[in-house]
Design an enzyme around this catalytic site. Structure first.
Site, PDB file in Angstrom:
ATOM      1  N   THR A  36      28.069  61.121  16.402  1.00  0.00           N
ATOM      2  CA  THR A  36      29.379  60.547  16.129  1.00  0.00           C
ATOM      3  C   THR A  36      29.380  59.034  16.209  1.00  0.00           C
ATOM      4  O   THR A  36      30.078  58.356  15.442  1.00  0.00           O
ATOM      5  CB  THR A  36      30.417  61.121  17.121  1.00  0.00           C
ATOM      6  OG1 THR A  36      30.477  62.541  16.967  1.00  0.00           O
ATOM      7  CG2 THR A  36      31.789  60.532  16.880  1.00  0.00           C
ATOM      8  N   ASP A 110      23.461  65.547  12.883  1.00  0.00           N
ATOM      9  CA  ASP A 110      24.503  65.961  13.803  1.00  0.00           C
ATOM     10  C   ASP A 110      23.796  66.578  15.006  1.00  0.00           C
ATOM     11  O   ASP A 110      22.789  67.269  14.853  1.00  0.00           O
ATOM     12  CB  ASP A 110      25.422  66.990  13.136  1.00  0.00           C
ATOM     13  CG  ASP A 110      26.523  67.449  14.069  1.00  0.00           C
ATOM     14  OD1 ASP A 110      26.290  68.458  14.769  1.00  0.00           O
ATOM     15  OD2 ASP A 110      27.573  66.816  14.106  1.00  0.00           O
ATOM     16  N   SER A 112      24.294  69.067  16.792  1.00  0.00           N
ATOM     17  CA  SER A 112      24.141  70.518  16.803  1.00  0.00           C
ATOM     18  C   SER A 112      22.950  70.968  15.974  1.00  0.00           C
ATOM     19  O   SER A 112      22.525  72.124  16.063  1.00  0.00           O
ATOM     20  CB  SER A 112      25.425  71.191  16.282  1.00  0.00           C
ATOM     21  OG  SER A 112      25.701  70.771  14.953  1.00  0.00           O
ATOM     22  N   THR A 142      26.742  64.111  20.985  1.00  0.00           N
ATOM     23  CA  THR A 142      27.038  64.561  22.350  1.00  0.00           C
ATOM     24  C   THR A 142      26.834  66.056  22.570  1.00  0.00           C
ATOM     25  O   THR A 142      26.578  66.482  23.693  1.00  0.00           O
ATOM     26  CB  THR A 142      28.492  64.211  22.717  1.00  0.00           C
ATOM     27  OG1 THR A 142      29.382  64.834  21.781  1.00  0.00           O
ATOM     28  CG2 THR A 142      28.700  62.712  22.698  1.00  0.00           C
TER      29      THR A 142
END
Length: 464
Positions: A36, A110, A112, A142
Site C-alpha cells: 500500500t 500486493d 497477499s 502489511t
C-alpha cells in the site's frame, strides 16, 4: 560492472564527502517490494506507483534536503549493478544525514501474493549490497509483513546491520496517510542506530520482527508484539532505544543467507470446539507434510476427542515423523502444560511452542526442516530454543514459600511432583538423585541407611 568496479565507484562517490565527516552521513538501501505504501489511485483502484523516489519522496522536504543527488551503485544480481539516483534527508537531531536510494523490484507485489520466492529475493538483495550500505529498509505490504519479518530473521544469518520492514495502511500519495511517518522513522533508526536485527517499524514503534503480529486491518497501529516490548520508540523529541533488549550475535562469523526453505511442507491448523479427529487426520495425511503448527486454546489445550481419539491422531502422525508445534490462539501468554489436555499433547510428542507467534513458528519450522543434516530430534529441540530472540526460553520452575521459609526437602518434593506430572523422566531422575544425597540428623543418606538395614536383616538383600 563487476564487484571490483562497484567498490571503486562507491569510493569515487564517497570522496565528495571528504569535507564532511564520514560519520555525518549514513547510506541506506530502500528495497521496494510493493504494498500500500507505494500505491496510487487509478480507475481500477489502487495500483503500484513506479518511480517512488521521484514522485513520492523527492517533493517532500523531510526526505530531501535539496543537496546534490548523487548516483549510487546497487547490485541487482550476482554480476550486474546499476546506478540509481539518491536523496538525502535534512540533518537530524543527532547531526547526521541519511542518504538513500530506492531499488524497485521488477514485479511489485500486493503483500497477499508474496511467498518464499519473494523472501529469497529480498534476502539476496540485502546480501549482494551488504558491504555498500549501512542499513536496509524494506517496503512491504502489511497483510503478510509479520510472516516476512519472521522468515527473514532466520534467513539472514550473523546479521550485523539493521534491516527494517515497514509499510502503511494508507498510500504515501494520499493526503492523509501513515506512510510518511513510518518510512521516515525507519530511515532515521536505520541510519542512526546499530540494531543488528530484522525489525518492523510501525506507528512510531520498532518491534523485533519475529515477535509481531498484525492486529488491525485499518488502524494506524496495525501491529503489536504481544509477548515482547518494543526495541525502540520515537517521540516528538527523540528516539528511545532499549539497548538491553537488542539481540546481538555471540560469535564472530561472516554474514550469510539461508535461502532453502521447506515452507511447502508445513501447515497451520486452528483447533476449535467440536473439531473432528478425522478432519485433523486428513490434514496430517496430506502428501509430503513434514510439520504442523497447531493453534490451541489457552495455555496449549486441545480436546482429547472421544476415548482420546484426537490425541491418538497426533501421536500417530508424530510416529510417522511429522513435527507438531503447539502455539496458543491467545494474543498474550505462553504454551505450558499446566492442564491435563496440554500435558496429554506433550506426552504424545507435540512440541510446546512457548510464546512463539504463529508466524514465527511457521517460519522457524520451515527454516529448520530445510537443513538435511538435522534429525527430527534436533528440530524438536531447537524449536524450544531461542535462535533469533523469537521466544522466551523456559527454565526449571523455582518453588518459594510466600514467607520465603520453604524448606529444602519440601521444595524438592514439590519439584518432584511437578516432574512426575509433566512426564519428564530426566527431571524425575534428577530430583530423586538430589533427594537421595540429602542426609538425616546423623548425616546418613537414604542409601547409607538402606545398606545398614540390609546388612542387619536376615532376609535376602534383593528382597529389601
Amino acid at each position: 560492472m563487476t564487484q571490483t568496479d562497484i567498490s571503486q565507484e562507491y569510493l569515487r562517490n564517497s570522496t565528495g564527502l571528504a569535507n564532511e565527516t564520514s560519520a555525518a552521513e549514513a547510506r541506506v538501501l530502500i528495497v521496494m517490494t510493493g504494498g500500500t505504501i507505494c500505491m496510487k489511485r487509478s480507475s481500477d483502484g489502487f495500483v503500484p506507483a513506479r518511480g517512488f523516489l521521484k514522485s513520492g519522496l523527492a517533493p517532500r522536504p523531510s526526505f530531501n534536503d535539496g543537496s546534490d543527488s548523487r548516483f549510487l551503485p546497487v547490485m541487482v544480481d550476482d554480476h550486474t549493478s546499476i546506478l540509481l539516483p539518491s536523496l538525502r534527508t535534512p540533518s537530524s537531531a543527532y547531526k547526521k544525514h541519511v542518504r538513500y536510494v530506492v531499488l524497485e523490484f521488477d514485479e511489485l507485489l500486493d503483500s497477499s501474493s508474496i511467498n518464499a520466492d519473494g523472501w529469497t529475493e529480498i534476502a539476496q538483495t540485502i546480501y549482494r549490497n551488504y558491504t555498500f550500505f549501512d542499513a536496509f529498509v524494506v517496503l512491504h505490504g502489511t497483510d503478510s509483513m509479520a510472516y516476512s519479518c519472521s522468515a527473514l530473521s532466520f534467513m539472514l544469518q550473523n546479521l550485523g546491520k539493521p534491516v527494517i520492514l515497514t509499510g502503511s495502511q494508507a498510500p504515501m500519495l494520499e493526503l492523509q496517510n501513515d506512510a510518511t511517518d513510518n518510512l521516515l522513522g525507519s530511515l532515521i533508526i536505520a541510519g542512526h542506530f546499530m540494531i543488528p536485527e530484522v525489525c518492523l517499524f510501525f506507528n512510531y514503534k520498532l518491534f523485533r520482527g519475529n515477535r509481531v503480529t498484525k492486529v488491525s486491518a485499518s488502524d494506524f497501529a496495525a501491529f503489536a508484539s504481544p509477548n515482547f516490548p518494543p526495541l525502540a520508540d520515537i517521540t516528538s523529541s527523540k528516539t528511545n532505544v532499549h539497548w538491553e533488549l537488542i539481540h546481538r550475535p555471540t560469535h564472530i562469523k561472516a554474514f550469510s543467507i539461508q535461502t532453502s526453505r521447506d515452507i511447502g511442507h508445513v501447515a497451520c491448523l486452528r483447533i476449535f470446539p467440536g473439531i473432528r479427529p478425522e478432519m485433523v487426520d486428513a490434514v496430517l495425511k496430506v502428501d509430503g507434510l513434514k510439520g504442523l503448527i497447531l493453534e490451541t486454546f489457552g495455555a496449549g489445550n486441545a480436546p482429547k476427542g472421544s476415548d482420546g481419539a484426537l490425541t491418538k491422531v497426533f501421536a500417530q502422525a508424530i510416529q510417522r515423523g511429522i513435527i507438531i508445534v503447539n502455539v496458543t490462539q491467545c494474543m498474550t501468554g505462553t504454551v505450558s502444560p499446566l492442564y491435563e489436555p496440554a500435558m496429554k499433547l506433550k506426552q504424545a510428542g507435540v512440541v510446546p511452542g512457548h510464546d512463539l507467534t504463529t508466524e514465527a513458528a511457521l517460519a522457524k519450522l520451515s527454516y529448520l526442516l530445510a537443513f538435511p543434516d538435522l534429525t527430527v530430534e534436533d528440530i524438536t529441540r531447537q524449536m524450544s530454543e531461542s535462535l533469533r530472540g523469537e521466544l522466551t526460553e523456559q527454565t526449571r520452575t523455582a518453588f518459594e514459600h510466600p514467607k520465603r521459609h520453604l524448606s529444602t526437602s519440601v521444595a524438592e518434593l514439590t519439584a518432584l511432583g511437578y516432574a512426575v506430572a509433566q512426564g519428564s523422566l530426566d527431571c524425575v531422575k534428577g530430583n530423586i538423585e538430589s533427594m537421595l544425597n540429602e542426609g538425616d540428623y546423623f548425616g546418613n543418606t537414604p542409601l547409607v541407611s538402606a545398606d545398614a538395614v540390609s546388612i542387619n536383616s536376615t532376609e535376602p538383600r534383593d528382597q529389601i
